[in-house]
Design a protein around this motif. Sequence first.
Motif, PDB file in Angstrom:
ATOM      1  N   ALA A  45     -18.033   2.415  -7.949  1.00  0.00           N
ATOM      2  CA  ALA A  45     -18.643   3.687  -8.337  1.00  0.00           C
ATOM      3  C   ALA A  45     -19.483   3.525  -9.598  1.00  0.00           C
ATOM      4  O   ALA A  45     -20.588   4.083  -9.699  1.00  0.00           O
ATOM      5  CB  ALA A  45     -17.564   4.744  -8.542  1.00  0.00           C
ATOM      6  N   LYS A  46     -18.980   2.757 -10.557  1.00  0.00           N
ATOM      7  CA  LYS A  46     -19.716   2.538 -11.809  1.00  0.00           C
ATOM      8  C   LYS A  46     -20.988   1.744 -11.567  1.00  0.00           C
ATOM      9  O   LYS A  46     -22.062   2.088 -12.088  1.00  0.00           O
ATOM     10  CB  LYS A  46     -18.825   1.819 -12.809  1.00  0.00           C
ATOM     11  N   ALA A  47     -20.882   0.696 -10.764  1.00  0.00           N
ATOM     12  CA  ALA A  47     -22.062  -0.125 -10.486  1.00  0.00           C
ATOM     13  C   ALA A  47     -23.107   0.649  -9.703  1.00  0.00           C
ATOM     14  O   ALA A  47     -24.318   0.511  -9.949  1.00  0.00           O
ATOM     15  CB  ALA A  47     -21.644  -1.380  -9.721  1.00  0.00           C
ATOM     16  N   ALA A  48     -22.662   1.477  -8.755  1.00  0.00           N
ATOM     17  CA  ALA A  48     -23.606   2.274  -7.976  1.00  0.00           C
ATOM     18  C   ALA A  48     -24.362   3.248  -8.870  1.00  0.00           C
ATOM     19  O   ALA A  48     -25.585   3.444  -8.710  1.00  0.00           O
ATOM     20  CB  ALA A  48     -22.867   3.025  -6.873  1.00  0.00           C
ATOM     21  N   ALA A  49     -23.666   3.849  -9.821  1.00  0.00           N
ATOM     22  CA  ALA A  49     -24.327   4.777 -10.739  1.00  0.00           C
ATOM     23  C   ALA A  49     -25.418   4.079 -11.543  1.00  0.00           C
ATOM     24  O   ALA A  49     -26.475   4.666 -11.807  1.00  0.00           O
ATOM     25  CB  ALA A  49     -23.297   5.405 -11.677  1.00  0.00           C
ATOM     26  N   GLN A  50     -25.182   2.849 -11.924  1.00  0.00           N
ATOM     27  CA  GLN A  50     -26.186   2.113 -12.683  1.00  0.00           C
ATOM     28  C   GLN A  50     -27.458   1.875 -11.875  1.00  0.00           C
ATOM     29  O   GLN A  50     -28.535   1.680 -12.432  1.00  0.00           O
ATOM     30  CB  GLN A  50     -25.611   0.767 -13.151  1.00  0.00           C
ATOM     31  N   GLU A  51     -27.320   1.910 -10.544  1.00  0.00           N
ATOM     32  CA  GLU A  51     -28.485   1.732  -9.670  1.00  0.00           C
ATOM     33  C   GLU A  51     -29.004   3.062  -9.120  1.00  0.00           C
ATOM     34  O   GLU A  51     -29.858   3.072  -8.233  1.00  0.00           O
ATOM     35  CB  GLU A  51     -28.141   0.791  -8.517  1.00  0.00           C
ATOM     36  N   GLY A  52     -28.458   4.171  -9.608  1.00  0.00           N
ATOM     37  CA  GLY A  52     -28.988   5.461  -9.195  1.00  0.00           C
ATOM     38  C   GLY A  52     -28.367   6.048  -7.955  1.00  0.00           C
ATOM     39  O   GLY A  52     -29.028   6.785  -7.215  1.00  0.00           O
ATOM     40  N   VAL A  53     -27.087   5.780  -7.725  1.00  0.00           N
ATOM     41  CA  VAL A  53     -26.359   6.373  -6.603  1.00  0.00           C
ATOM     42  C   VAL A  53     -25.063   6.976  -7.135  1.00  0.00           C
ATOM     43  O   VAL A  53     -24.267   6.278  -7.769  1.00  0.00           O
ATOM     44  CB  VAL A  53     -26.042   5.339  -5.505  1.00  0.00           C
ATOM     45  N   ILE A  54     -24.867   8.260  -6.885  1.00  0.00           N
ATOM     46  CA  ILE A  54     -23.641   8.938  -7.291  1.00  0.00           C
ATOM     47  C   ILE A  54     -22.691   8.966  -6.105  1.00  0.00           C
ATOM     48  O   ILE A  54     -22.993   9.539  -5.053  1.00  0.00           O
ATOM     49  CB  ILE A  54     -23.932  10.381  -7.756  1.00  0.00           C
ATOM     50  N   VAL A  55     -21.533   8.319  -6.278  1.00  0.00           N
ATOM     51  CA  VAL A  55     -20.500   8.320  -5.250  1.00  0.00           C
ATOM     52  C   VAL A  55     -19.183   8.680  -5.923  1.00  0.00           C
ATOM     53  O   VAL A  55     -18.926   8.272  -7.057  1.00  0.00           O
ATOM     54  CB  VAL A  55     -20.419   6.973  -4.506  1.00  0.00           C
ATOM     55  N   LEU A  56     -18.347   9.454  -5.241  1.00  0.00           N
ATOM     56  CA  LEU A  56     -17.115   9.971  -5.817  1.00  0.00           C
ATOM     57  C   LEU A  56     -15.910   9.147  -5.380  1.00  0.00           C
ATOM     58  O   LEU A  56     -15.898   8.568  -4.288  1.00  0.00           O
ATOM     59  CB  LEU A  56     -16.903  11.421  -5.392  1.00  0.00           C
ATOM     60  N   THR A  57     -14.903   9.128  -6.233  1.00  0.00           N
ATOM     61  CA  THR A  57     -13.636   8.512  -5.876  1.00  0.00           C
ATOM     62  C   THR A  57     -12.649   9.590  -5.449  1.00  0.00           C
ATOM     63  O   THR A  57     -12.844  10.779  -5.692  1.00  0.00           O
ATOM     64  CB  THR A  57     -13.063   7.710  -7.056  1.00  0.00           C
ATOM     65  N   ALA A  58     -11.574   9.173  -4.809  1.00  0.00           N
ATOM     66  CA  ALA A  58     -10.550  10.112  -4.345  1.00  0.00           C
ATOM     67  C   ALA A  58      -9.299   9.314  -4.019  1.00  0.00           C
ATOM     68  O   ALA A  58      -9.204   8.124  -4.284  1.00  0.00           O
ATOM     69  CB  ALA A  58     -11.046  10.897  -3.127  1.00  0.00           C
ATOM     70  N   GLY A  59      -8.320  10.006  -3.427  1.00  0.00           N
ATOM     71  CA  GLY A  59      -7.087   9.368  -3.012  1.00  0.00           C
ATOM     72  C   GLY A  59      -5.987   9.510  -4.041  1.00  0.00           C
ATOM     73  O   GLY A  59      -6.243   9.456  -5.241  1.00  0.00           O
ATOM     74  N   SER A  60      -4.762   9.668  -3.574  1.00  0.00           N
ATOM     75  CA  SER A  60      -3.629   9.812  -4.480  1.00  0.00           C
ATOM     76  C   SER A  60      -3.438   8.585  -5.347  1.00  0.00           C
ATOM     77  O   SER A  60      -2.879   8.668  -6.443  1.00  0.00           O
ATOM     78  CB  SER A  60      -2.353  10.093  -3.674  1.00  0.00           C
ATOM     79  N   SER A  61      -3.906   7.432  -4.871  1.00  0.00           N
ATOM     80  CA  SER A  61      -3.838   6.199  -5.655  1.00  0.00           C
ATOM     81  C   SER A  61      -5.190   5.812  -6.236  1.00  0.00           C
ATOM     82  O   SER A  61      -5.338   4.718  -6.782  1.00  0.00           O
ATOM     83  CB  SER A  61      -3.305   5.051  -4.780  1.00  0.00           C
ATOM     84  N   GLY A  62      -6.178   6.686  -6.104  1.00  0.00           N
ATOM     85  CA  GLY A  62      -7.497   6.420  -6.662  1.00  0.00           C
ATOM     86  C   GLY A  62      -8.247   5.292  -5.987  1.00  0.00           C
ATOM     87  O   GLY A  62      -9.191   4.738  -6.555  1.00  0.00           O
TER      88      GLY A  62
END
Length: 450
Positions: free
Chosen positions: A401-418
């Motif tokens: 998620a962090k690397a994608a943001a650096q390239e201009g893509v917003i993606v979300l995390t989820a899950g009880s264990s992340g």
Amino acid sequence: MTDTLDTPTLSAVPQARRVVTAIPGPKSVEIERRRQAVVSGGVASVLPVYIARSHGAIVEDVDGNRFIDLGAGIGVTTIGHTDDEVVQAATRQLGDVTHTLFTVTPYEAYVRVAELLAEKTPGDFAKKTVLVNSGAEAVENGVKIARKFTGRSGVAVLDHAYHGRTNLTMAMNYKAAPYGTGFGPFAGSVHRAPNSYPLRDGLTGAQAAARTIAHLEKTAGAADLACLVVEPVQGEGGFVVPAEGYLAALQEWCAANGIVFIADEIQSGMARTGAWFASEHFGLVPDLVLSAKGIAGGLPLAGVTGRAEIMDAAQPGGLGGTFGGNPVAAAAAVAVFERIERDGLLAEAARIEAVLRPALEALRAAHPVIAEVRGMGAMLAIELVDPESGEPRADVVGAVAKAAAQEGVIVLTAGSSGNVLRFLPSLAISDELLGEAVEVIERALTAAGV
């Protein structure tokens, strides 16, 4: 099916990714400095870039970086950021009436939203609605209506559920941190039961339902339960899709025992899964349906819609609130319903799945850390685990998620264990932008060595 929604553009935000500074850029960094002095630390942001403009599937920050938005405000801007017709409807309403309070002097837009919800939620019977401000408020009202109707107090919820941050909904959540840590004591009479999680439990729908029912009958007692609240596709829990027949068996048990069956469609409703409400995919006809997020195109609105006899159990004055069903938000919601219906946007969710699911399956074939691709329509996810031990790999999810943001893509995390990456693109996203976003995620997974 088309690649984009063909409407005139009010907001001149090109539908293209662009990174022109470090992420976050200098202007965002400066605003973040100001924020630290005045905004509660409890209001944390996943990505501290400050958005100046948005349209369709793109958000642009104050530094001029443009991001492909695969989160849509966590499923809020389902038909696209600053949708032209939604903006026009809200703007017109702003010039007429901004507020009167429906319980003092009512207005037609509230009634029209209730009519549309009665029409589009599952079930061919008389329905009524109360409009409120947020998803958590819808959950609270759904529970209190069920309690009033049944004369019972117990509330049943499922493992991995998320329902909000109010006192009652914190008690209903599966995951304590960060939503509930240190905020107790919480509301009582909430009973949690195991759900259907095919990747982890390997049970059929019938087996999983039998386990859920047996647990609730033993720990809560069916005769004391006012309601069972389920997310047809779990949201924060990681887009868990239950095994076939699971939810139908739970609804049958509820009906046999006088328990109000409530579908929390706050994240999965309003065309997100390729149906008006995800319940339709499972053949469910809930007693109450909770809606929010995508219902008003970005304006705050939520609702409880259900069987008229249940909704009318509340005494006059027992439901409502100062801003619930605000005229501007209600006008925006009418525009959202009309856009989905007139322009066939349910098919756009199917288009997105047809493009995105095969691309994610290709990632799974290349990266053993991806255990499963799951979801429906424009509500898809991948769960990441260690391929040998099966342990959750939240570290990889965070790095991607962090690397994608650096390239201009917003993606979300989820899950009880992340350890889940979730994809909630708007229905306005093009096939090309979807493909480009997956390429970015592919590079991030490769860089993570998985």
